[in-house]
Motif scaffolding. Structure first.
Motif, PDB file in Angstrom:
ATOM      1  N   LYS A 142       0.874  -1.240  -0.069  1.00  0.00           N
ATOM      2  CA  LYS A 142       0.067  -0.131  -0.092  1.00  0.00           C
ATOM      3  C   LYS A 142       0.937   1.306   0.038  1.00  0.00           C
ATOM      4  O   LYS A 142       0.523   2.199  -0.608  1.00  0.00           O
ATOM      5  CB  LYS A 142      -0.916   0.028   1.243  1.00  0.00           C
ATOM      6  CG  LYS A 142      -2.030  -0.650   0.933  1.00  0.00           C
ATOM      7  CD  LYS A 142      -2.983  -0.750   2.457  1.00  0.00           C
ATOM      8  CE  LYS A 142      -4.256  -1.792   2.031  1.00  0.00           C
ATOM      9  NZ  LYS A 142      -5.393  -1.164   1.651  1.00  0.00           N
ATOM     10  N   VAL A 143       2.013   1.275   0.778  1.00  0.00           N
ATOM     11  CA  VAL A 143       2.808   2.408   0.764  1.00  0.00           C
ATOM     12  C   VAL A 143       3.511   2.647  -0.454  1.00  0.00           C
ATOM     13  O   VAL A 143       3.336   3.664  -1.218  1.00  0.00           O
ATOM     14  CB  VAL A 143       3.861   2.252   1.851  1.00  0.00           C
ATOM     15  CG1 VAL A 143       5.000   3.316   1.833  1.00  0.00           C
ATOM     16  CG2 VAL A 143       3.154   2.307   3.228  1.00  0.00           C
ATOM     17  N   MET A 144       4.056   1.355  -0.890  1.00  0.00           N
ATOM     18  CA  MET A 144       4.567   1.884  -2.405  1.00  0.00           C
ATOM     19  C   MET A 144       3.735   2.083  -3.533  1.00  0.00           C
ATOM     20  O   MET A 144       4.359   2.639  -4.323  1.00  0.00           O
ATOM     21  CB  MET A 144       5.610   0.385  -2.582  1.00  0.00           C
ATOM     22  CG  MET A 144       6.449   0.059  -1.446  1.00  0.00           C
ATOM     23  SD  MET A 144       7.539   1.492  -0.842  1.00  0.00           S
ATOM     24  CE  MET A 144       8.829   1.539  -2.105  1.00  0.00           C
ATOM     25  N   ALA A 145       2.648   1.683  -3.345  1.00  0.00           N
ATOM     26  CA  ALA A 145       1.810   2.245  -4.619  1.00  0.00           C
ATOM     27  C   ALA A 145       1.365   3.664  -4.331  1.00  0.00           C
ATOM     28  O   ALA A 145       0.806   4.034  -5.436  1.00  0.00           O
ATOM     29  CB  ALA A 145       0.265   1.223  -4.126  1.00  0.00           C
ATOM     30  N   HIS A 146       1.722   4.314  -3.450  1.00  0.00           N
ATOM     31  CA  HIS A 146       1.536   5.708  -3.393  1.00  0.00           C
ATOM     32  C   HIS A 146       2.757   6.529  -3.363  1.00  0.00           C
ATOM     33  O   HIS A 146       2.916   7.545  -3.096  1.00  0.00           O
ATOM     34  CB  HIS A 146       0.682   5.937  -1.979  1.00  0.00           C
ATOM     35  CG  HIS A 146      -0.621   5.499  -2.204  1.00  0.00           C
ATOM     36  ND1 HIS A 146      -0.976   4.049  -1.879  1.00  0.00           N
ATOM     37  CD2 HIS A 146      -1.959   5.994  -2.224  1.00  0.00           C
ATOM     38  CE1 HIS A 146      -2.392   4.160  -1.992  1.00  0.00           C
ATOM     39  NE2 HIS A 146      -2.819   5.201  -2.111  1.00  0.00           N
ATOM     40  N   MET A 147       3.797   5.835  -4.038  1.00  0.00           N
ATOM     41  CA  MET A 147       5.233   6.484  -3.777  1.00  0.00           C
ATOM     42  C   MET A 147       5.275   7.544  -4.892  1.00  0.00           C
ATOM     43  O   MET A 147       5.280   7.057  -6.190  1.00  0.00           O
ATOM     44  CB  MET A 147       6.143   5.124  -4.161  1.00  0.00           C
ATOM     45  CG  MET A 147       7.635   6.124  -3.928  1.00  0.00           C
ATOM     46  SD  MET A 147       8.742   4.540  -4.497  1.00  0.00           S
ATOM     47  CE  MET A 147       8.861   4.529  -6.049  1.00  0.00           C
ATOM     48  N   PRO A 148       5.640   8.727  -4.621  1.00  0.00           N
ATOM     49  CA  PRO A 148       5.857   9.593  -5.620  1.00  0.00           C
ATOM     50  C   PRO A 148       7.432   9.587  -6.168  1.00  0.00           C
ATOM     51  O   PRO A 148       8.094   8.970  -5.420  1.00  0.00           O
ATOM     52  CB  PRO A 148       5.826  11.014  -4.765  1.00  0.00           C
ATOM     53  CG  PRO A 148       6.254  10.595  -3.623  1.00  0.00           C
ATOM     54  CD  PRO A 148       6.021   9.141  -3.460  1.00  0.00           C
ATOM     55  N   LEU A 149       7.525   9.851  -7.392  1.00  0.00           N
ATOM     56  CA  LEU A 149       9.000   9.829  -8.067  1.00  0.00           C
ATOM     57  C   LEU A 149       9.396  11.380  -8.026  1.00  0.00           C
ATOM     58  O   LEU A 149       8.826  12.172  -8.648  1.00  0.00           O
ATOM     59  CB  LEU A 149       8.805   9.339  -9.435  1.00  0.00           C
ATOM     60  CG  LEU A 149      10.434   9.079  -9.833  1.00  0.00           C
ATOM     61  CD1 LEU A 149      11.142   8.115  -8.971  1.00  0.00           C
ATOM     62  CD2 LEU A 149      10.395   8.504 -11.485  1.00  0.00           C
ATOM     63  N   MET A 150      10.673  11.612  -7.202  1.00  0.00           N
ATOM     64  CA  MET A 150      11.098  12.938  -7.346  1.00  0.00           C
ATOM     65  C   MET A 150      11.831  13.270  -8.728  1.00  0.00           C
ATOM     66  O   MET A 150      12.174  12.500  -9.448  1.00  0.00           O
ATOM     67  CB  MET A 150      12.162  12.978  -6.340  1.00  0.00           C
ATOM     68  CG  MET A 150      11.894  12.636  -4.911  1.00  0.00           C
ATOM     69  SD  MET A 150      10.965  13.783  -4.151  1.00  0.00           S
ATOM     70  CE  MET A 150      11.754  15.319  -4.297  1.00  0.00           C
TER      71      MET A 150
END
Lengths: 421, 421
Positions: free
Chosen positions: A16-24
């Protein structure tokens, strides 16, 4: 009434956390400033390596055929017509009966087809001539243009962290500037009226705030830029304003404390008032079961609500926040590495949920050995200094004995691409 | 005439270097600035942990005896006389028939001898009373003063690197400032007329200087402060002056190139003119056999003369300069860790001397596996980016086959106290 929360598995929580990961976004920095950063571009060879046919040794460039009849009894004498240093290029071609003295790394002069090492010739006549006592084969001791790497070769893929070896590649191929991912700014807030600053003397009922200092270090190790917003008292309005103000300045916000179900645990209400979607607020693990992660759809920001307990906070950071901070910088190997280890002590506690035991892992006698450090009471702060691994005891197991095989997550390792327990 | 140098073993070379190791003075820094630094003082507990008897949960402080007859059918009702948050101290003692609501981490009120968890009581009458349906034992759920750590306990010995866990300990015990060893300033000079700057276009005969950039990173990783003095042309007087000027500004000086026995290898003469004692100038190893270390008795400075070849330079740094830089900051675990690994490929070359093969080590299926990266031609620069280990093939061995057991030095590991191959 006490709110009943439904725990999800550690694996689900990570997903769940990684599914909401932004990319800088990427930025271009000088090669001097790229240490430990993550490459945001693929790195290609801008030239052949070696860039020209060259000598791997100090020696003489000759025509091999000239030595066809050379032997100990019948040495061949060649005339040294020139001497070139590294970086120089010969002014003339080598002809039959001739040699050019050449340094390690210097370009093979025209006409020559072999290098004879300095150590195997006899210099005479003040270095104007050399004697060779054995046959040299054509192409001996030549490093060929492009034999290591051809121009245009993909050398390093983006997503790699810059190490000394990566830096050598960047320098060799002219990357005076390099594209790397920006480092996320990670806000840190500690909550709890019981917290004292590290410089304050202890008073009854209070403890010093260690989590914020610990997390500042963890954020740095993960490549983020920590920004500490101080300690909040247990007051809803004050806390809400502080969280909201911090969010305006950071990419990701981490709080410690205030996520349980007690009267002074304001984070759940703060998430609600912010309009954040709570991804989970209970994880089937010990310590750190109250670890909460929320997501702000409008800004795309993640809010990590870690427990105020130091060990829970540490584990929650390493399992969820650390990989996210690494991942949003584009780092491929964002998760802790896993190794099989032999347990060195009995660990009789049953494990209703996944247990992450602060441990010391050492590779000895051909295998990893894992020793729990401290008592694993969740308030044992000293064990965090000794731990270099988290031993994973799966939920539903009854207890472990010395000699049992266990998995350990290595805290200071290179990392891996996929999460796995 | 070619100078004949007598090689010493790697083990001897390491011993000679470490025997001349200076120890940096200590300095006091803020806890905010101590990440990755090395402790120059032992760390003691300035208070008991917990500092007082406290509750590990949200719940109610009671007198256990009051619940002696409690059961599902016959619940006991206690009067809630006060509610205290974390950090607060109860204003009154708990008497028989009474309870004080208490937060995780709060001090056990006087009179009480047990905590009953929030989850197992039934609150009624607007929280003014609680019902307990089972017997609570005396001392249940109390974290005792000093049960984790007693005041005065030695927690961490000097010589430890500051990690997030160490930082948590420092913060907990009030180390707002901490004594750490100063970081040595490491001068770096590249020699060789063939060297171009990373931003220069390639021209015939020249190559870009990668060693300096690589070593700047290696110095940072070892905890030193790199100071780069640029590239020197192959000219004795110019080089001598540059080395002498650099020595005035640094603790330790590293050069690359110029240490072979070629005509343009000026370092041996520079050492002589400086009055430096050459500890060794040939090591029984590949690559990096020309690695030279000299010592200036007057200033106590060490001069590392590493090969100009990138792989030789890298290996020479990791074996000799890295441990010295770590050691002079007081770090105990200053040497690369060693692990036994299974070779994944044939390596048929004979090894007249100890060979250090740039390798990729991975722990899979319960064992370390080691794969050589690149061709191991000493000029293969790209392999440095892939290597995370140096495979050690002892001198006097004939070649290795896939499946053989080998030792590997792990480049990014925690390190160990003693050198061992």
């Amino acid at each position: 009434m006490v709110e009943i929360r439904k725990p999800i598995t550690v694996q689900e929580a990570v997903s769940k956390v990684m599914a909401h990961m932004p990319l800088m976004p990427a930025e271009t920095v000088s090669i001097d400033d790229c240490d430990r950063r993550v490459l945001a571009e693929d790195i290609y060879a801008d030239h052949d390596v070696p860039p020209f046919n060259r000598s791997p040794y100090d020696g003489f460039a000759i025509i091999a055929e000239d030595t066809n009849d050379a032997s100990r009894e019948n040495p061949v004498t060649l005339k040294v017509i020139e001497e070139i240093g590294a970086g120089d290029v010969a002014g003339q071609a080598v002809g039959h009966g001739q040699a050019i003295r050449i340094m390690t790394g210097a370009a093979l002069p025209e006409g020559a087809d072999a290098i004879v090492m300095l150590e195997v010739v006899h210099e005479k006549n003040n270095g104007k001539e050399i004697e060779i006592k054995r046959r040299i084969k054509t192409f001996d001791n030549i490093s060929w243009k492009g034999e290591d790497t051809e121009k245009g070769t993909l050398l390093l893929e983006k997503g790699r962290q810059v190490t000394p070896g990566v830096k050598a590649v960047l320098a060799t191929f002219g990357y005076a500037k390099v594209k790397v991912y920006q480092q996320p700014v990670i806000g840190i807030i500690a909550t709890g009226s019981e917290l004292l600053d590290v410089s304050e003397p202890l008073v009854p009922g209070k403890i010093r705030n260690s989590n914020a200092h610990m997390m500042i270090s963890q954020v740095k190790e993960a490549g983020g830029i920590p920004e500490y917003f101080g300690q909040l008292k247990d007051d809803f309005d004050h806390s809400f304003r502080a969280v909201k103000a911090a969010l305006a300045e950071v990419d990701i916000l981490i709080t410690t404390g205030g996520v349980s179900v007690g009267d002074f645990d304001y984070l759940p209400d703060i998430y609600k008032k912010l309009g954040a979607e709570v991804l989970f607020n209970k994880v089937g693990m010990r310590p750190g079961s109250v670890t909460t992660v929320a997501y702000l759809p409008d800004s795309g920001q993640l809010l990590f609500g870690l427990s105020g307990n130091p060990s829970s906070c540490f584990v929650g950071f390493e399992l969820f926040a650390g990989p996210l901070i690494k991942g949003c910088q584009g780092l491929k190997n964002r998760f802790l590495s896993l190794a099989e280890a032999t347990l060195t002590h009995d660990f009789p506690k049953p494990n209703p949920f996944h247990r992450f035991v602060r441990s010391r892992a050492a590779f000895t006698n051909g295998q990893w050995q894992s020793s729990p450090v401290g008592l694993d009471k969740s308030n044992v702060v000293t064990s965090l200094a000794e731990a270099n691994a988290l031993m994973v005891l799966p939920g539903g197991t009854r207890g472990y004995k010395s000699g049992d095989q266990v998995n350990v997550l290595l805290l200071n390792s290179e990392g891996r691409e996929h999460f796995c327990l």
